[in-house]
Design a protein around this motif. Structure first.
Motif, PDB file in Angstrom:
ATOM      1  N   ILE B  88      17.846   5.852  58.569  1.00 39.51           N
ATOM      2  CA  ILE B  88      18.602   6.885  59.400  1.00 39.51           C
ATOM      3  C   ILE B  88      19.290   7.919  58.550  1.00 39.51           C
ATOM      4  O   ILE B  88      19.120   9.107  58.526  1.00 39.51           O
ATOM      5  CB  ILE B  88      19.314   6.303  60.444  1.00 39.51           C
ATOM      6  N   LYS B 199      15.476   5.907  71.289  1.00 40.19           N
ATOM      7  CA  LYS B 199      16.062   7.266  70.608  1.00 40.19           C
ATOM      8  C   LYS B 199      17.214   7.808  71.486  1.00 40.19           C
ATOM      9  O   LYS B 199      18.248   8.073  70.350  1.00 40.19           O
ATOM     10  CB  LYS B 199      14.872   7.950  70.544  1.00 40.19           C
ATOM     11  N   LEU B 206      22.424   9.627  65.422  1.00 40.31           N
ATOM     12  CA  LEU B 206      21.325  10.620  64.728  1.00 40.31           C
ATOM     13  C   LEU B 206      21.851  11.820  64.229  1.00 40.31           C
ATOM     14  O   LEU B 206      21.258  12.526  63.330  1.00 40.31           O
ATOM     15  CB  LEU B 206      20.060  10.593  65.507  1.00 40.31           C
TER      16      LEU B 206
END
Lengths: 207, 207
Positions: B88, B199, B206
């Protein structure tokens, strides 16, 4: 004292074989100048013996490569790593078992109950794969380096293969052993070349 | 709180990335109920996040197998173990270098000086073999599990490949780094399935 005066180098494992390893050597009059766990090399200047304090999994390596003439190592690691060394004798101490264990509330009573394609977490991948093959199981071995008992609790696999001495770690994590794969005690091992050329110096240990 | 209420499981390594790992998570309001090093599973009940405290070398395994959705791991172990995970982001902390080091008084100034068929001791066998191949060296990689800095002192090899943060361990053992193989910092990684299906829960991480 210079290293060239040293007649014998012995690899001693940290951890559960450490204290009994030192006790065993003291029977031969070998006593090291320090037992602090921060130092890695010790001397007995009178006996002309040097000790390397290393990880249990590194004893075989130091002996195989001749950096140590002798080593004290569990049968579990001898079988797992299969080093090119001479097994001198079973020292009797350091008893433990390599077991297949599952969660206490699982329906598995022995290895045949395990579901196909199950995951088995272990540090002992060679011994685990040998066992799976011998038993005709279809399972994936997952290599872990520490705290194998955590794996079934967090869903990493249905079973573990791990070393058990008192059984208290398994118990504390609600795991139960269902099969014994190997019974292990400490062994004295030698480098093959040292064994040939330092045999007289090693003779007290060969009785 | 039951485990079914947990929305996210994060594998955090013991050792040198541990404290900064916790600090990083606290920026997202994640604070665990205990940080005792004896417990292996922690909860933040408010954030519905669970932490697994595992060996650095086990973070990739727990994330790859989906027992953890996220993990904090050094680039060194990502490259060494090459797990099937989503990288990530680079978290920036935990800087260290994987170096080739030799004894201070050795004649070797860089890897080309190493004698043919020399032994290089390391925990990072894959990265060491890649490096040897890239450099066109003829060398044997010897796998050790702990205290790699001991190897050249006791004659196990001419060089080591090991992680260096401050350099004090090398210095204390009269070793000097002669080449840098990899610069490493901590990365945030995700299980590929979790990354797809969780997600939205992961979105703060993120950015």
């Amino acid at each position: 004292m210079k290293d060239k005066d040293i007649e014998l180098t012995i690899a001693i494992p940290k951890g559960y074989l450490h204290d009994e390893g030192y006790q065993y050597l003291s029977k031969f009059g070998i006593n090291f100048d320090s037992k602090s766990s921060r130092e890695l090399v010790f001397y007995d200047r009178k006996s002309k013996v040097k000790a390397l304090l290393v990880r249990p999994s590194d004893v075989n390596v130091y002996v195989e490569h001749g950096s140590a003439d002798l080593g004290i190592v569990g049968l579990d690691l001898l079988k797992e790593q299969s080093p090119d060394v001479v097994k001198i004798k079973n020292l009797g101490f350091g008893y433990c078992k390599l077991v297949l264990a599952v969660k206490k509330d699982s329906p598995y009573k022995d290895s045949n109950d395990l579901p196909a394609n199950c995951k088995i977490a272990t540090k002992f991948t060679r011994l685990a794969n040998d066992y799976i093959q011998k038993k005709g199981l279809i399972a994936e071995v997952v290599k872990l380096y520490g705290s194998v008992e955590l794996a079934p609790i967090v869903g990493l696999g249905d079973a573990i293969i791990d070393l058990v001495a008192t059984g208290s770690t398994l118990k504390a994590n609600n795991l139960i052993p269902i099969e014994t794969i190997l019974e292990s005690t400490a062994f004295l091992i030698a480098n093959p070349v040292s064994f040939k050329f330092k045999k007289s110096r090693m003779s007290p240990f060969l009785m």
